[in-house]
Design a protein around this motif. Structure first.
Motif, PDB file in Angstrom:
ATOM      1  N   TYR A 194       0.822  -1.202   0.000  1.00 40.19           N
ATOM      2  CA  TYR A 194       0.000   0.000   0.000  1.00 40.19           C
ATOM      3  C   TYR A 194       0.862   1.261   0.000  1.00 40.19           C
ATOM      4  O   TYR A 194       0.525   2.260  -0.653  1.00 40.19           O
ATOM      5  CB  TYR A 194      -0.915   0.010   1.227  1.00 40.19           C
ATOM      6  CG  TYR A 194      -1.931  -1.103   1.266  1.00 40.19           C
ATOM      7  CD1 TYR A 194      -2.440  -1.660   0.100  1.00 40.19           C
ATOM      8  CD2 TYR A 194      -2.394  -1.608   2.472  1.00 40.19           C
ATOM      9  CE1 TYR A 194      -3.362  -2.689   0.139  1.00 40.19           C
ATOM     10  CE2 TYR A 194      -3.322  -2.633   2.521  1.00 40.19           C
ATOM     11  CZ  TYR A 194      -3.806  -3.172   1.349  1.00 40.19           C
ATOM     12  OH  TYR A 194      -4.726  -4.173   1.394  1.00 40.19           O
ATOM     13  N   PHE A 195       1.949   1.209   0.726  1.00 41.75           N
ATOM     14  CA  PHE A 195       2.805   2.403   0.800  1.00 41.75           C
ATOM     15  C   PHE A 195       3.484   2.680  -0.536  1.00 41.75           C
ATOM     16  O   PHE A 195       3.600   3.838  -0.952  1.00 41.75           O
ATOM     17  CB  PHE A 195       3.856   2.222   1.898  1.00 41.75           C
ATOM     18  CG  PHE A 195       4.667   3.449   2.163  1.00 41.75           C
ATOM     19  CD1 PHE A 195       4.133   4.514   2.879  1.00 41.75           C
ATOM     20  CD2 PHE A 195       5.964   3.564   1.687  1.00 41.75           C
ATOM     21  CE1 PHE A 195       4.873   5.646   3.108  1.00 41.75           C
ATOM     22  CE2 PHE A 195       6.708   4.695   1.916  1.00 41.75           C
ATOM     23  CZ  PHE A 195       6.161   5.751   2.635  1.00 41.75           C
ATOM     24  N   ILE A 196       3.936   1.637  -1.210  1.00 35.73           N
ATOM     25  CA  ILE A 196       4.544   1.839  -2.525  1.00 35.73           C
ATOM     26  C   ILE A 196       3.502   2.369  -3.510  1.00 35.73           C
ATOM     27  O   ILE A 196       3.800   3.249  -4.337  1.00 35.73           O
ATOM     28  CB  ILE A 196       5.169   0.521  -3.029  1.00 35.73           C
ATOM     29  CG1 ILE A 196       6.390   0.164  -2.177  1.00 35.73           C
ATOM     30  CG2 ILE A 196       5.567   0.634  -4.497  1.00 35.73           C
ATOM     31  CD1 ILE A 196       7.504   1.185  -2.240  1.00 35.73           C
ATOM     32  N   GLU A 197       2.272   1.848  -3.448  1.00 34.89           N
ATOM     33  CA  GLU A 197       1.196   2.381  -4.291  1.00 34.89           C
ATOM     34  C   GLU A 197       1.013   3.874  -4.055  1.00 34.89           C
ATOM     35  O   GLU A 197       0.885   4.660  -4.995  1.00 34.89           O
ATOM     36  CB  GLU A 197      -0.111   1.650  -3.991  1.00 34.89           C
ATOM     37  CG  GLU A 197      -0.182   0.226  -4.494  1.00 34.89           C
ATOM     38  CD  GLU A 197      -1.508  -0.422  -4.164  1.00 34.89           C
ATOM     39  OE1 GLU A 197      -2.376   0.273  -3.569  1.00 34.89           O
ATOM     40  OE2 GLU A 197      -1.698  -1.601  -4.487  1.00 34.89           O
ATOM     41  N   LEU A 198       1.004   4.268  -2.799  1.00 33.11           N
ATOM     42  CA  LEU A 198       0.813   5.677  -2.458  1.00 33.11           C
ATOM     43  C   LEU A 198       1.930   6.537  -3.026  1.00 33.11           C
ATOM     44  O   LEU A 198       1.669   7.584  -3.637  1.00 33.11           O
ATOM     45  CB  LEU A 198       0.750   5.816  -0.938  1.00 33.11           C
ATOM     46  CG  LEU A 198       0.695   7.237  -0.382  1.00 33.11           C
ATOM     47  CD1 LEU A 198      -0.594   7.918  -0.799  1.00 33.11           C
ATOM     48  CD2 LEU A 198       0.825   7.220   1.144  1.00 33.11           C
ATOM     49  N   CYS A 199       3.178   6.123  -2.835  1.00 33.92           N
ATOM     50  CA  CYS A 199       4.307   6.916  -3.331  1.00 33.92           C
ATOM     51  C   CYS A 199       4.278   7.020  -4.855  1.00 33.92           C
ATOM     52  O   CYS A 199       4.555   8.097  -5.419  1.00 33.92           O
ATOM     53  CB  CYS A 199       5.622   6.293  -2.871  1.00 33.92           C
ATOM     54  SG  CYS A 199       5.923   6.404  -1.095  1.00 33.92           S
ATOM     55  N   ILE A 200       3.930   5.946  -5.536  1.00 31.01           N
ATOM     56  CA  ILE A 200       3.891   5.981  -7.001  1.00 31.01           C
ATOM     57  C   ILE A 200       2.761   6.886  -7.479  1.00 31.01           C
ATOM     58  O   ILE A 200       2.925   7.657  -8.444  1.00 31.01           O
ATOM     59  CB  ILE A 200       3.742   4.558  -7.563  1.00 31.01           C
ATOM     60  CG1 ILE A 200       5.002   3.743  -7.270  1.00 31.01           C
ATOM     61  CG2 ILE A 200       3.484   4.588  -9.060  1.00 31.01           C
ATOM     62  CD1 ILE A 200       4.922   2.306  -7.727  1.00 31.01           C
ATOM     63  N   MET A 201       1.601   6.836  -6.822  1.00 31.23           N
ATOM     64  CA  MET A 201       0.497   7.713  -7.215  1.00 31.23           C
ATOM     65  C   MET A 201       0.836   9.180  -6.980  1.00 31.23           C
ATOM     66  O   MET A 201       0.499  10.047  -7.792  1.00 31.23           O
ATOM     67  CB  MET A 201      -0.769   7.332  -6.449  1.00 31.23           C
ATOM     68  CG  MET A 201      -1.449   6.076  -6.953  1.00 31.23           C
ATOM     69  SD  MET A 201      -3.109   5.843  -6.266  1.00 31.23           S
ATOM     70  CE  MET A 201      -2.708   5.530  -4.553  1.00 31.23           C
ATOM     71  N   ILE A 202       1.493   9.473  -5.870  1.00 35.19           N
ATOM     72  CA  ILE A 202       1.905  10.855  -5.603  1.00 35.19           C
ATOM     73  C   ILE A 202       2.859  11.338  -6.683  1.00 35.19           C
ATOM     74  O   ILE A 202       2.716  12.448  -7.235  1.00 35.19           O
ATOM     75  CB  ILE A 202       2.548  10.964  -4.209  1.00 35.19           C
ATOM     76  CG1 ILE A 202       1.518  10.705  -3.113  1.00 35.19           C
ATOM     77  CG2 ILE A 202       3.175  12.329  -4.013  1.00 35.19           C
ATOM     78  CD1 ILE A 202       2.108  10.643  -1.718  1.00 35.19           C
ATOM     79  N   SER A 203       3.853  10.516  -6.995  1.00 36.66           N
ATOM     80  CA  SER A 203       4.825  10.896  -8.024  1.00 36.66           C
ATOM     81  C   SER A 203       4.165  11.059  -9.385  1.00 36.66           C
ATOM     82  O   SER A 203       4.489  11.988 -10.140  1.00 36.66           O
ATOM     83  CB  SER A 203       5.934   9.849  -8.085  1.00 36.66           C
ATOM     84  OG  SER A 203       6.863  10.144  -9.100  1.00 36.66           O
ATOM     85  N   ALA A 204       3.212  10.183  -9.717  1.00 37.23           N
ATOM     86  CA  ALA A 204       2.527  10.283 -11.013  1.00 37.23           C
ATOM     87  C   ALA A 204       1.730  11.576 -11.119  1.00 37.23           C
ATOM     88  O   ALA A 204       1.702  12.214 -12.179  1.00 37.23           O
ATOM     89  CB  ALA A 204       1.612   9.071 -11.202  1.00 37.23           C
TER      90      ALA A 204
END
Length: 444
Positions: free
Chosen positions: A73-83
């Motif tokens: 979940y945390f990696i998903e969050l970081c990738i969505m923020i960066s996107a």
């Protein structure tokens, strides 16, 4: 309806995202969030976020899919923020109903300063010892490394290995040195040269010499050394900031000082008003009830609700008194206050394995409590927490939906879930329009 706003949700709690969007009057943004066959996370934002105010909602816990965990979940969050930042979003706010790794700075320590981790059993051997210093380096002898740099007691590794190799010549077949008949241990031969370049006697040693206690434990413990355990608090804050988050909205941080790890605004909402309303409308004769804190760390949280309702307060104190200095500390619980023939309401920020809450309920029932309620903001329920609660003295467990509780509610008849999505929707609306959110911190 709120305009110029985009609400994205992760895979952790889709229903919570839908509830927030329903209160805001906006649909959730379209995105593709899945995994490749290699296990890597795939993220694709299908709606335009250029110049928009983006809010990404992602909770953490084990209430969702069994295959997904906190780190995913945390990696998903970081990738969505960066996107979103790469898509020219004007501002990206991470909305985290349950903040990950917020309990890491709260690790218990022994009187010696070491974490309360399982110790090796007696007689485990020298390989289990960990009495090293900050200056210690691995014992790595070689042709050009006759002595380890960190040894200040005059120990020469090469001489020790020669002695150990010669002393092992008389051992039985199981301990035969390398090169002897019947020995399967690999042998390393190091040619030693003097200053004139002529060869001296060769030194024979095996890889098992590294496990020789006389070699591995040559260094001595230095006073004042303290074992440390990795704490990911500042790391998680740095990762969110580096990913591009401009603001963080969360609820009931386990440690309020966690906000100091960030150099961006952090809004820590409280679920006390929701819990207070449940007490007033769902507990009969609540005026005669007692608010109980299951440990000293949550006393301030519990007394805030007790003072606002004008109720009595009790505290369960944990004592850790080992019989020996090196033994693992075992907590004993003591009740401070009178709960005889009264309804007890346990207040805490979260329940994980349920060990503390269930032990507290058992103690309260033993002290004569009529009923025991547990009101908590976050319900993680990891491990066998549900089975422990079903078999406990708790009459009712009330949590909010910061973590998905669909599976837990089907397994636990004592569980009741309150919807806290309206609080987050109002916080998002106020942040988006630049209004003050201090009113959300008032629960009196």
């Amino acid at each position: 309806m709120v305009r110029n706003i985009v609400v994205l949700g992760g895979n952790s709690h889709p229903r919570f995202v839908e509830n927030v969007c329903e209160f805001l009057g906006v649909p959730p943004a379209n995105r593709v969030l899945s995994k490749f066959s290699s296990g890597e996370t795939r993220c694709e934002i299908q709606d335009s976020v250029r110049g928009k105010d983006v809010y990404i909602i992602q909770s953490f816990g084990v209430g969702g899919s069994v295959s997904d965990r906190v780190n995913d979940y945390f990696i998903e969050l970081c990738i969505m923020i960066s996107a979103c930042k790469m898509g020219s979003a004007q501002r990206v706010t991470a909305v985290l109903p349950l903040f990950p790794y917020s309990r890491q700075p709260d690790l218990p320590y022994t009187k010696a300063g070491a974490p309360l981790s399982a110790r090796p059993p007696p007689g485990a051997g020298a390989s289990a010892r960990t009495d090293y210093t900050f200056e210690s380096v691995p014992a790595t002898p070689g042709p050009s490394i006759p002595r380890t740099a960190a040894f200040g007691n005059g120990v020469d590794i090469a001489d020790m290995m020669v002695t150990a190799s010669l002393s092992s010549q008389g051992n039985n077949e199981k301990d035969l040195p390398a090169g002897a008949p019947g020995s399967t241990a690999p042998m390393v031969v190091l040619p030693m040269t003097n200053g004139s370049g002529t060869h001296q006697n060769q030194i024979h040693f095996t890889t098992h010499d590294y496990e020789n206690p006389s070699l591995a434990m040559a260094l001595q413990t230095k006073a004042g050394y303290k074992q440390w355990m990795a704490q990911a608090g500042s790391l998680v804050a740095d990762l969110l900031t580096c990913a591009g988050a401009d603001r963080v909205v969360t609820c009931d941080l386990h440690e309020s000082t966690y906000q100091g790890f960030f150099d961006i605004p952090v809004d820590n909402l409280y679920g006390r008003k929701l819990l207070k309303g449940y007490i007033q409308h769902n507990i009969e004769n609540y005026r005669d009830a007692v608010i109980v804190s299951p440990d000293a760390g949550g006393a301030k949280r519990a007394t805030a609700i007790a003072d606002s309702l004008g109720l009595a307060f009790a505290l369960i104190h944990k004592e850790r008194r080992p019989t020996h200095f090196t033994e693992r500390q075992k907590a004993t619980m003591m009740l401070v206050g009178d709960v005889s023939n009264r309804v007890c309401i346990l207040i805490d920020d979260l329940i994980d394995t349920g060990n503390t809450i269930t032990r507290a309920a058992k103690l309260l029932k033993r002290e004569g409590a009529d009923k025991v309620y547990a009101l908590l903001t976050h319900g993680i329920f990891s491990g066998d927490a549900i089975a422990r609660i079903n078999a406990s003295a708790l009459d009712r467990v009330v949590v909010t939906n910061t973590v998905c509780q669909d599976q837990h509610r089907a397994l636990c008849p004592k569980l009741e879930v309150l919807d806290i999505s309206l609080l987050f929707a109002e916080a998002i609306r106020r942040v988006h329009h630049g209004e003050s959110i201090s009113v959300l911190f008032q629960y009196d």
